[in-house]
Design a protein around this motif. Sequence first.
Motif, short mmCIF file in Angstrom:
data_model
loop_
_atom_site.label_atom_id
_atom_site.label_comp_id
_atom_site.label_asym_id
_atom_site.label_seq_id
_atom_site.Cartn_x
_atom_site.Cartn_y
_atom_site.Cartn_z
N VAL A 45 0.81 -1.06 0.01
CA VAL A 45 0.05 -0.06 0.00
C VAL A 45 0.90 1.23 0.01
O VAL A 45 1.79 1.30 0.98
N ASN A 105 0.76 6.95 2.72
CA ASN A 105 -0.03 8.21 3.14
C ASN A 105 0.87 9.44 3.25
O ASN A 105 2.00 9.37 3.76
N ASP A 114 -6.00 11.50 12.78
CA ASP A 114 -5.11 11.79 11.63
C ASP A 114 -4.00 10.91 11.41
O ASP A 114 -3.17 11.01 10.52
N VAL A 156 -1.87 7.22 12.99
CA VAL A 156 -1.94 5.95 13.97
C VAL A 156 -0.62 5.50 14.35
O VAL A 156 0.39 5.36 13.47
N GLU A 159 -3.53 2.01 6.61
CA GLU A 159 -2.86 2.95 5.71
C GLU A 159 -3.82 2.94 4.52
O GLU A 159 -3.88 3.90 3.96
N ILE A 202 -5.27 6.67 6.56
CA ILE A 202 -4.35 7.15 7.61
C ILE A 202 -2.78 6.88 7.82
O ILE A 202 -2.72 5.69 7.58
N PRO A 203 -2.23 7.76 8.10
CA PRO A 203 -0.78 7.60 7.89
C PRO A 203 -0.28 6.72 9.40
O PRO A 203 -1.18 7.16 10.34
N VAL A 204 0.25 5.54 9.17
CA VAL A 204 0.71 4.90 10.36
C VAL A 204 2.01 4.60 10.57
O VAL A 204 2.72 4.44 9.57
N VAL A 205 2.49 4.52 11.66
CA VAL A 205 3.79 4.20 11.90
C VAL A 205 3.69 3.04 12.64
O VAL A 205 2.87 2.68 13.71
#
Lengths: 352, 79
Positions: A219, A222, A345, A347, B6, B10-13
């Motif tokens: 994916v 973002n 916004d 995670v 993702e 939503i951006p994710v770490v």
Amino acid sequence: MGKIKVVHYVNQFFAGIGGEEKADQVAFKQDGTMPIGAQLEKGMQAINPDVEFVGTIVCGDSYFNENLEKAKADILEMVKSYEPDLFIAGPAFNAGRYGVACGTITTEVQEQLGIPVLTGMYKENPGADMYKTKVYIVPTKDSAAGARDAIKKMAPLGVKLATGQEILASCIDNYMPNGIRKNFFETKRGSERAVEMMIKKLAGKEFVTEFPMPDFDRVDPNPAVKDMSKARIALVTSGGVVPKGNPDRIESSSASKYGEYSIAEFDDLTEATHETAHGGYDPVYCNQDSDRVLPVDVLREMEKAGRIGKLHEYFYTTTGNGTAVLNSVAFAKEFSQKLVAAGVDAVVLTST
Amino acid sequence: MVKEIERAGIPVVHICTVTPISMTVGANRIVPAIAIPHPLGNPALSMEEEKVIRRKIVETSLQALETEVDKQTIFEVKY
């Protein structure tokens, strides 16, 4: 034993009727074989001379897929009329609609008529992923140039299926792994096989791993968070952090569910309030202080200091231990929609 | 899970100890953790010292979220 009767399914192309322009050919049956069926019959007869291809069913690829219910019903009747011991479709190589048709009709015949079935296609044919866990599919090359190779593999498996012999592991009987584990004894011990693989690898030769990684898709990332001081940050974990007592009884491994719990009341997770439901790693450290897995204390401080806008009220949790990829995908799909709806916004996801 | 989050936009770490697994699974922003049973802690230290390293890991994660990436990226924590 008498004749071993086989019915074969082919599309318009392999029936010699035509290509794409004849893809709307309505299903019909014909006694005996078509050319590719004749080759397959010969291959099977070499193993068991009692094999006879009694009939061939022909159907256009477009017709089959566009008139699915009628085509299925009509073809079932045609198959039934021959009372065969085995039903073979294809091989379809990399022809997508043909592969899907082969998978659909073999599954249907197996389920409705209780007759053993077999098909063959290229591993990337969409029909392969759709049906490889339902019917035996022999992996073939991606074009009809691989017909000889396909027949070499399909013939012995076909004879075994038609005569009710035990089907061995996919790597022995040449079908696509269908998720069913078959135990067998290797002739060489593990260390020997590992060294052989390593030598092949060092020599730049092809080798077959005994522990293939699952295929994962990708994916795109973002965009970054523009203003962290206004951002709502949510916590997610596969480390199994739950309120003390594990109220929803999330399983310690192979989880069938995830939990959604409020942390609105907490500045710090302690031994008294939270623990882990996760098996497979030593739970002592997380049970003593779950901030070690789910850093609520630090994020709460950062929220107060204005480093982040808001720590989202709920966190989402499950145990990653042995949990099926499909399950975790389903969990995350569901709670991601909740996160989106709540205006989260970004995670922070932690894993043990 | 990281990919589904993702995929939802939503951006994710991903904070995890075994980063090669995270790479294989397909996380885009990855921050290495301390150890499997205590990714954001170290019981060999005092609670206060532990919190210092936890803060560093979380801070690195926030910075990862603030950074544009076009491919899978591991953000090392500066201790």
